[in-house]
Scaffold this motif. Structure first.
Motif, PDB file in Angstrom:
ATOM      1  N   GLN A 571       0.808  -1.217   0.000  1.00  0.00           N
ATOM      2  CA  GLN A 571       0.000   0.000   0.000  1.00  0.00           C
ATOM      3  C   GLN A 571       0.846   1.274   0.000  1.00  0.00           C
ATOM      4  OE1 GLN A 571      -3.293  -0.179   2.946  1.00  0.00           O
ATOM      5  NE2 GLN A 571      -2.634  -2.295   3.306  1.00  0.00           N
ATOM      6  N   LEU A 572       2.181   1.108  -0.002  1.00  0.00           N
ATOM      7  CA  LEU A 572       3.049   2.284   0.027  1.00  0.00           C
ATOM      8  C   LEU A 572       2.988   3.023  -1.305  1.00  0.00           C
ATOM      9  CD1 LEU A 572       5.203   3.954   1.575  1.00  0.00           C
ATOM     10  CD2 LEU A 572       6.928   2.482   0.540  1.00  0.00           C
ATOM     11  N   LYS A 573       2.715   4.300  -1.251  1.00  0.00           N
ATOM     12  CA  LYS A 573       2.652   5.127  -2.452  1.00  0.00           C
ATOM     13  C   LYS A 573       3.933   5.931  -2.585  1.00  0.00           C
ATOM     14  CE  LYS A 573      -2.386   5.482  -2.199  1.00  0.00           C
ATOM     15  NZ  LYS A 573      -3.555   6.392  -2.059  1.00  0.00           N
ATOM     16  N   GLY A 574       4.461   5.965  -3.780  1.00  0.00           N
ATOM     17  CA  GLY A 574       5.672   6.727  -4.014  1.00  0.00           C
ATOM     18  C   GLY A 574       6.924   5.891  -3.751  1.00  0.00           C
ATOM     19  N   HIS A 575       8.068   6.536  -3.932  1.00  0.00           N
ATOM     20  CA  HIS A 575       9.363   5.867  -3.798  1.00  0.00           C
ATOM     21  C   HIS A 575      10.091   6.388  -2.562  1.00  0.00           C
ATOM     22  CE1 HIS A 575      13.260   4.142  -4.879  1.00  0.00           C
ATOM     23  NE2 HIS A 575      13.791   5.335  -4.629  1.00  0.00           N
ATOM     24  N   VAL A 576      10.663   5.429  -1.773  1.00  0.00           N
ATOM     25  CA  VAL A 576      11.493   5.793  -0.619  1.00  0.00           C
ATOM     26  C   VAL A 576      12.876   5.235  -0.865  1.00  0.00           C
ATOM     27  CG1 VAL A 576      11.808   5.657   1.870  1.00  0.00           C
ATOM     28  CG2 VAL A 576       9.485   5.700   0.920  1.00  0.00           C
ATOM     29  N   GLU A 577      13.857   6.107  -0.918  1.00  0.00           N
ATOM     30  CA  GLU A 577      15.232   5.685  -1.175  1.00  0.00           C
ATOM     31  C   GLU A 577      15.770   4.881   0.013  1.00  0.00           C
ATOM     32  OE1 GLU A 577      18.658   5.462  -3.630  1.00  0.00           O
ATOM     33  OE2 GLU A 577      16.587   6.101  -4.024  1.00  0.00           O
ATOM     34  N   PRO A 578      16.278   3.669  -0.226  1.00  0.00           N
ATOM     35  CA  PRO A 578      16.767   2.830   0.874  1.00  0.00           C
ATOM     36  C   PRO A 578      18.185   3.226   1.293  1.00  0.00           C
ATOM     37  CG  PRO A 578      17.065   1.669  -1.180  1.00  0.00           C
ATOM     38  CD  PRO A 578      16.393   2.978  -1.524  1.00  0.00           C
ATOM     39  N   PRO A 579      18.635   2.756   2.461  1.00  0.00           N
ATOM     40  CA  PRO A 579      20.040   2.933   2.833  1.00  0.00           C
ATOM     41  C   PRO A 579      20.943   2.315   1.757  1.00  0.00           C
ATOM     42  CG  PRO A 579      18.779   2.208   4.721  1.00  0.00           C
ATOM     43  CD  PRO A 579      17.867   2.107   3.534  1.00  0.00           C
ATOM     44  N   GLU A 580      22.123   2.861   1.625  1.00  0.00           N
ATOM     45  CA  GLU A 580      23.070   2.443   0.581  1.00  0.00           C
ATOM     46  C   GLU A 580      23.320   0.935   0.589  1.00  0.00           C
ATOM     47  OE1 GLU A 580      27.843   2.990  -0.358  1.00  0.00           O
ATOM     48  OE2 GLU A 580      26.819   4.368   1.029  1.00  0.00           O
ATOM     49  N   GLU A 581      23.461   0.326   1.756  1.00  0.00           N
ATOM     50  CA  GLU A 581      23.795  -1.097   1.864  1.00  0.00           C
ATOM     51  C   GLU A 581      22.637  -1.983   1.402  1.00  0.00           C
ATOM     52  OE1 GLU A 581      26.177   1.436   4.447  1.00  0.00           O
ATOM     53  OE2 GLU A 581      24.007   1.082   4.355  1.00  0.00           O
ATOM     54  N   ILE A 582      21.397  -1.582   1.701  1.00  0.00           N
ATOM     55  CA  ILE A 582      20.231  -2.358   1.248  1.00  0.00           C
ATOM     56  C   ILE A 582      20.143  -2.330  -0.278  1.00  0.00           C
ATOM     57  CG2 ILE A 582      17.692  -2.339   1.205  1.00  0.00           C
ATOM     58  CD1 ILE A 582      17.700  -1.620   4.123  1.00  0.00           C
ATOM     59  N   LYS A 583      20.435  -1.187  -0.825  1.00  0.00           N
ATOM     60  CA  LYS A 583      20.389  -1.051  -2.288  1.00  0.00           C
ATOM     61  C   LYS A 583      21.509  -1.833  -2.960  1.00  0.00           C
ATOM     62  CE  LYS A 583      19.775   2.637  -5.717  1.00  0.00           C
ATOM     63  NZ  LYS A 583      19.683   4.115  -5.893  1.00  0.00           N
ATOM     64  N   LYS A 584      22.707  -1.768  -2.371  1.00  0.00           N
ATOM     65  CA  LYS A 584      23.887  -2.379  -2.991  1.00  0.00           C
ATOM     66  C   LYS A 584      23.934  -3.886  -2.798  1.00  0.00           C
ATOM     67  CE  LYS A 584      28.961  -1.955  -2.974  1.00  0.00           C
ATOM     68  NZ  LYS A 584      30.112  -1.216  -2.396  1.00  0.00           N
ATOM     69  N   TYR A 585      23.650  -4.364  -1.569  1.00  0.00           N
ATOM     70  CA  TYR A 585      23.847  -5.784  -1.278  1.00  0.00           C
ATOM     71  C   TYR A 585      22.548  -6.602  -1.276  1.00  0.00           C
ATOM     72  CZ  TYR A 585      28.401  -4.050   0.230  1.00  0.00           C
ATOM     73  OH  TYR A 585      29.643  -3.443   0.279  1.00  0.00           O
ATOM     74  N   LEU A 586      21.418  -5.968  -0.938  1.00  0.00           N
ATOM     75  CA  LEU A 586      20.145  -6.679  -0.964  1.00  0.00           C
ATOM     76  C   LEU A 586      19.481  -6.578  -2.320  1.00  0.00           C
ATOM     77  CD1 LEU A 586      18.204  -8.306   0.839  1.00  0.00           C
ATOM     78  CD2 LEU A 586      17.114  -6.149   1.491  1.00  0.00           C
ATOM     79  N   GLY A 587      19.889  -5.561  -3.097  1.00  0.00           N
ATOM     80  CA  GLY A 587      19.359  -5.409  -4.442  1.00  0.00           C
ATOM     81  C   GLY A 587      17.981  -4.784  -4.483  1.00  0.00           C
ATOM     82  N   GLU A 588      17.583  -4.060  -3.449  1.00  0.00           N
ATOM     83  CA  GLU A 588      16.273  -3.406  -3.404  1.00  0.00           C
ATOM     84  C   GLU A 588      16.429  -1.958  -3.852  1.00  0.00           C
ATOM     85  OE1 GLU A 588      13.336  -4.501  -2.858  1.00  0.00           O
ATOM     86  OE2 GLU A 588      13.463  -6.330  -1.647  1.00  0.00           O
ATOM     87  N   SER A 589      15.629  -1.560  -4.834  1.00  0.00           N
ATOM     88  CA  SER A 589      15.701  -0.173  -5.307  1.00  0.00           C
ATOM     89  C   SER A 589      14.893   0.760  -4.419  1.00  0.00           C
ATOM     90  CB  SER A 589      15.182  -0.082  -6.747  1.00  0.00           C
ATOM     91  OG  SER A 589      13.839  -0.548  -6.818  1.00  0.00           O
ATOM     92  N   GLY A 590      13.918   0.190  -3.675  1.00  0.00           N
ATOM     93  CA  GLY A 590      13.091   0.998  -2.786  1.00  0.00           C
ATOM     94  C   GLY A 590      13.181   0.474  -1.351  1.00  0.00           C
ATOM     95  N   TRP A 591      12.700   1.292  -0.440  1.00  0.00           N
ATOM     96  CA  TRP A 591      12.747   0.930   0.985  1.00  0.00           C
ATOM     97  C   TRP A 591      11.330   0.715   1.478  1.00  0.00           C
ATOM     98  CZ3 TRP A 591      14.937   4.365   5.544  1.00  0.00           C
ATOM     99  CH2 TRP A 591      15.360   3.523   6.582  1.00  0.00           C
ATOM    100  N   PHE A 592      11.121  -0.407   2.171  1.00  0.00           N
ATOM    101  CA  PHE A 592       9.794  -0.763   2.677  1.00  0.00           C
ATOM    102  C   PHE A 592       9.875  -1.089   4.171  1.00  0.00           C
ATOM    103  CE2 PHE A 592       9.888  -1.727  -1.823  1.00  0.00           C
ATOM    104  CZ  PHE A 592       8.684  -1.206  -2.291  1.00  0.00           C
TER     105      PHE A 592
END
Length: 938
Positions: A571-592
């Motif tokens: 149900q999250l609307k819009g984009h939330v930038e994740p911490p650098e490590e989640i983006k780099k090592y977990l491969g998630e472009s958004g933060w939930f």
């Protein structure tokens, strides 16, 4: 039997407050020595000293007390500024000390010193009263109340290194004059207002002292003044009689002993005369400009006090060195007769004291079984009966004089210990009863007077804590004479009681937060509960697959709703930038929300999780509670096996992790309708089981919850500032620890290892870990070498197993200099480039972060070397270390080796360590936060 009691020492026994303290210590079952009275110095006492109370600001005594490992309580009644100066001086000492400052302390035995002593003497002598100007507020505290504060500061946990400002309730010259005139039956009524300096008091510190110690004044101003003035009158009368007596040379009463005190009988003759005029308040002796009327008007009374005594009214000297009288009949009986009598009665004497006393100490279950069956009155009667038996046995030994015999002396000491156990038992039954009432009210099973029951709860916990602290002292003394084979059991009992005391202290401090947490103001409180799975460890415990909303209102538990985190994230609307490590090592472009428990500090995670909850569901809560599977396992240990209908599975504490692993594997697809998950279904069913628990099971559950809080498996993040502060003080809020040394020549080290599994698997189920650290203390540097050894036992990469992809963060003192980081397999460690390591300052610490991968069927070692400034100049140094445990960290062995400079030696070490090649070896388990320390001298 006094030789076997816990020992308390008073330095400065001439103080009237010290005399009051002496009486209190004696009444609590302690052996009391006074420097300069019963002993010349501390060195004369061979046994372990439990407490030392210093009234003389004697730095040499302080040093000696700390070296002996005793508790030091410095007492001062000279003023707040003087206390600040002494506190600064004490902060240079590393040890178990506290400073208690009393403001305007008064009571029996006080000298005619200061405005308070002078005005009491003036009232007793029917003279004009000299008091501060009208309108000026001041506080008075009676001696017995001050003594209670001193005892609490010395015995209760969480008081080390504290400055406690003890003050009574506010009063003024008008009220004090009214009471003095009334209680002293004064006929002279002028009150002279003088420029008497009334010290400004830090009210916040006064209230903080009351909160920490759970203390408040009990004696009213009228009661205290009555006792004090009466004492001044009696002393004045005694002095008058001494001048008229025939060559009487008996000294004034020093310290009272309840065993030898002789009774005094007072006959009061009251004759009423005409009413006297109103009291006048004068600015000075010559002016009578300002008059204040005090009502009601006071009648003149004449008091005649007669002292009756079998020894011609001669006051009795009762000093610390009390010579025990020999019994007359013992002198007359021949040795043969004594032996014949003992042979006949010794079996009867020992039958209960030996067997019965040990039975009392070791059998606390029967009364609690009666409590479980709701037979409260029977349980209390049983305790009373046992207490009566124990008292009779002790009285017989003491009264007959047989207690002086070494063998029977030990029996008497056992009787004393049993008495202490029985006292605590009675308090615990009352405490369990109160707790059960609160539990029933929370689960909508009855109405209670919340204010009254919470007050009872707090008072009982305080009294239990104090009695348990004294019991620890008596057990410590018992170790000197019991057979060696029993000493480990006594040590275990002392450790257990001491640990429980610390927890009891936390509960006592937190009791004031209950109204806010349960919504006793009638407003609804809602808390988000994170159901975390530590088999996929994250910073605050584990991956959040489900969460629940826990609701209270008016002290009642309303609901426990389990929710699917993926449903909320959808149900999250819009984009939330994740911490650098989640983006780099977990491969998630958004933060939930499912990945929002990223920060190492739970209070920060609580704020970020709440932000996601509101954005995704529109719901606001009053705080966040984090818990993991270890908590569910503990609850299953209390409830026994349960059936989870949604999954048609029987779950118990032994198969919990296997069941969780199985259902994680079965429902591994994101968005699955069954992802509301095994943990969610388990949580719902456990909630129902908890509601139906019996009394002792609820008590067991509460103790289990406390253990989980101590192990950081439960973390509490409340939005209400005072509640959040209380949880932080207890160490239950999951924040990064902020500690420092209390004085110079000391270094406070810190270590916090935080792991986050970013491999999208449950590799932690297959992971083993242990830690080693070497600490090298030298004149120039304190060098540390930390090794973390991992083993991944997964046999394949199939889900839920696989490589352990761990983003590792290690928190160190912010001034620490990292010199080298290495990593390798099979014992071969290679240095990794610093460019692949992220270092920053956060939470007042240095964060060192980098990726560590442990392949299946492999062992990997991570090594971090760092250093700080060393011992430097001087002949004494203290090294303290706080090692924080991450929630969900599992069983982790920790081996610490500390080396000290040549020519130096350790004088204090905690916890217990062994020596290996001249180094201190600590072998521990990181199952909770660890505090370590060593004090070294040349």
């Amino acid at each position: 039997m006094e030789r076997n009691l816990p020992i308390a020492v008073i330095n400065g026994g001439e103080s009237f407050l010290a005399k009051n303290l002496w009486e209190s210590l004696k009444s609590r079952g302690m052996r009391v020595e006074v420097i300069g009275e019963t002993v010349e110095n501390l060195g004369e006492i061979e046994e372990q000293i439990r407490y030392v109370f210093d009234f003389n600001e004697d730095g040499e005594v302080w040093k000696e007390v700390i070296e002996k490992g005793s508790k030091l309580c410095v007492v001062d009644i000279k003023g707040e500024k003087e206390a600040e100066r002494m506190w600064t001086k004490l902060r240079g000492i590393s040890g178990d000390w506290r400073l208690v400052e009393g403001i305007n302390v008064y009571g029996e035995g006080m000298e005619k010193v200061g405005f308070l002593g002078e005005v009491m003497a003036e009232a007793a002598g029917n003279k004009n009263l000299k008091l501060p100007k009208l309108g000026e507020k001041f506080r008075l505290v009676f001696a017995s109340d001050m003594v209670e504060a001193i005892m609490r500061a010395s015995i209760l946990s969480g008081t080390v290194g504290g400055l406690f400002l003890v003050a009574g309730n506010e009063t003024d010259s008008k009220e004090l004059a009214e009471v003095l005139v009334d209680e002293a039956k004064m006929t002279r009524l002028s009150v002279i207002q003088e420029e008497i300096g009334v010290e400004e008091i830090d009210k916040e510190r006064v209230e903080e002292t009351r909160k920490i110690l759970g203390w408040k004044p009990v004696v009213t101003l009228r009661e205290g003044v009555r006792e004090t003035v009466r004492d001044f009158v009696m002393r004045a009368d005694e002095e008058g009689r001494k001048r008229k007596s025939l060559n009487s040379k008996v000294k004034n009463l020093k310290y009272k002993d309840t065993e030898t005190k002789r009774e005094r009988f007072q006959e009061v003759v009251v004759e009423e005369e005409n009413q006297i005029s109103d009291i006048r308040y004068q600015k000075d002796k010559d002016e009578v400009e300002e008059e204040v009327e005090i009502k009601p008007l006071i009648k003149k009374k004449e008091i005649e006090i007669n002292y009756e005594n079998q020894e011609n009214n001669i006051p009795i000297k009762n000093d610390f060195n009390i010579e025990k009288k020999r019994l007359g009949w013992m002198r007359k009986i021949k040795w043969v007769g004594v032996i014949a009598i003992l042979v006949g009665v010794i079996g009867g004497i020992l039958s209960w004291p030996v067997v019965g006393v040990l039975g009392v100490v070791l059998s606390l279950e029967k009364p609690f079984k009666l409590v479980e069956e709701n037979r409260i009155s029977e349980a209390l009667k049983l305790v009373v009966a046992n207490t009566d038996k124990n008292k009779k046995a002790g009285d017989f030994l003491e009264g007959s004089g047989l207690g002086r015999w070494p063998m029977l002396n030990r029996v008497g000491e056992l009787s004393g210990i049993a008495g202490g156990v029985l006292e605590i038992e009675g308090k615990l039954i009352t405490l369990a009863t109160t707790t059960e009432k609160i539990n029933r009210a929370v689960f909508e099973e009855g109405e209670i007077d919340w204010t009254g029951e919470l007050l009872k709860l707090t008072d009982n916990m305080e009294e239990t804590e104090i009695k348990a602290g004294i019991l620890v002292g008596r057990l410590s003394e018992m170790k000197r004479w019991i057979p060696g084979r029993w000493k480990p059991e006594v040590d275990r009992a002392i450790r257990t009681i001491s640990e429980k005391l610390e927890i009891a202290g936390k509960f006592r401090d937190l009791s004031e937060t209950i109204p806010e947490i349960l919504g006793l103001d009638g407003k609804r409180r809602e808390y988000m509960v994170l159901l975390q799975n530590e088999m996929e460890i994250r910073a605050t415990g584990g991956f959040v697959g489900s969460y629940a909303i826990l609701s209270f209102e008016g002290g009642r538990l309303l609901s426990f709703e389990v929710k699917d985190v993926y449903e909320a994230d959808g149900q999250l609307k819009g984009h939330v930038e994740p911490p650098e490590e989640i983006k780099k090592y977990l491969g998630e472009s958004g933060w939930f929300m499912r990945d929002a428990n990223w920060q190492a500090s739970f209070p920060q995670t609580s704020r970020e999780i709440q932000w996601f909850l509101e954005k995704e569901t529109g719901r606001k809560v009053d705080g966040v509670i984090g818990m993991d599977l270890a908590v569910a396992k503990m609850i299953l240990g209390v409830t026994g096996e349960i059936y989870v209908p949604d999954f048609k599975e029987k779950v118990n504490k032994d198969n919990l992790y296997e069941q969780a692993e199985f259902w994680s594997e079965t429902n591994s697809f994101p968005g699955s309708t069954q992802k509301a998950s095994f943990l969610g279904g388990l949580g719902t069913q456990l909630f129902e089981e908890i509601k139906n628990l019996k009394t002792t099971k609820r008590w067991e559950l509460m103790m289990g919850m406390v253990e989980m809080l101590e192990r950081n498996e439960i973390q509490l993040g409340f939005n209400h500032s005072e509640t959040a502060e209380a949880m932080a003080e207890a160490g239950w809020d999951g924040s990064v620890y902020e500690g420092e040394c209390s004085g110079p020549r000391c270094y406070a080290d810190y270590l916090y290892v935080v792991e986050s599994n970013l491999g999208i698997n449950k590799a932690n189920y297959f992971l083993y870990r242990n830690m080693e650290e070497r600490v090298d203390i030298s004149a120039g540097w304190i060098k540390r070498d930390l090794k973390i050894n991992y083993e991944n036992t997964a046999k394949s990469s199939n889900w839920p197993g696989g490589d352990y992809k761990n983003y590792l963060r290690v928190y160190l003192p912010k001034e620490a200099e990292v010199t080298e980081i290495g990593m390798g397999e099979d014992g071969v460690i290679r240095t990794i480039p610093m460019v692949s390591v992220k270092m920053r300052e956060i939470y007042g610490k240095k964060e060192v972060g980098f990726l560590v991968t442990v392949p299946i069927r492999k062992k990997v070692t991570v090594e971090i070397k760092y250093q700080s400034n060393g011992v430097g100049q001087g002949d004494k140094f203290s090294y303290l270390q706080y090692i924080q445990r991450q929630s969900g960290f599992g069983d982790t062995a920790l081996l610490t080796l500390i080396s000290i400079p040549d020519g130096w030696q350790p004088v204090q070490v905690t916890p217990v360590a062994s020596m290996k090649e001249g180094k201190l070896l600590f072998n521990q388990k990181l199952d909770r936060d660890i505090k370590m320390g060593v004090e070294i001298t040349k």
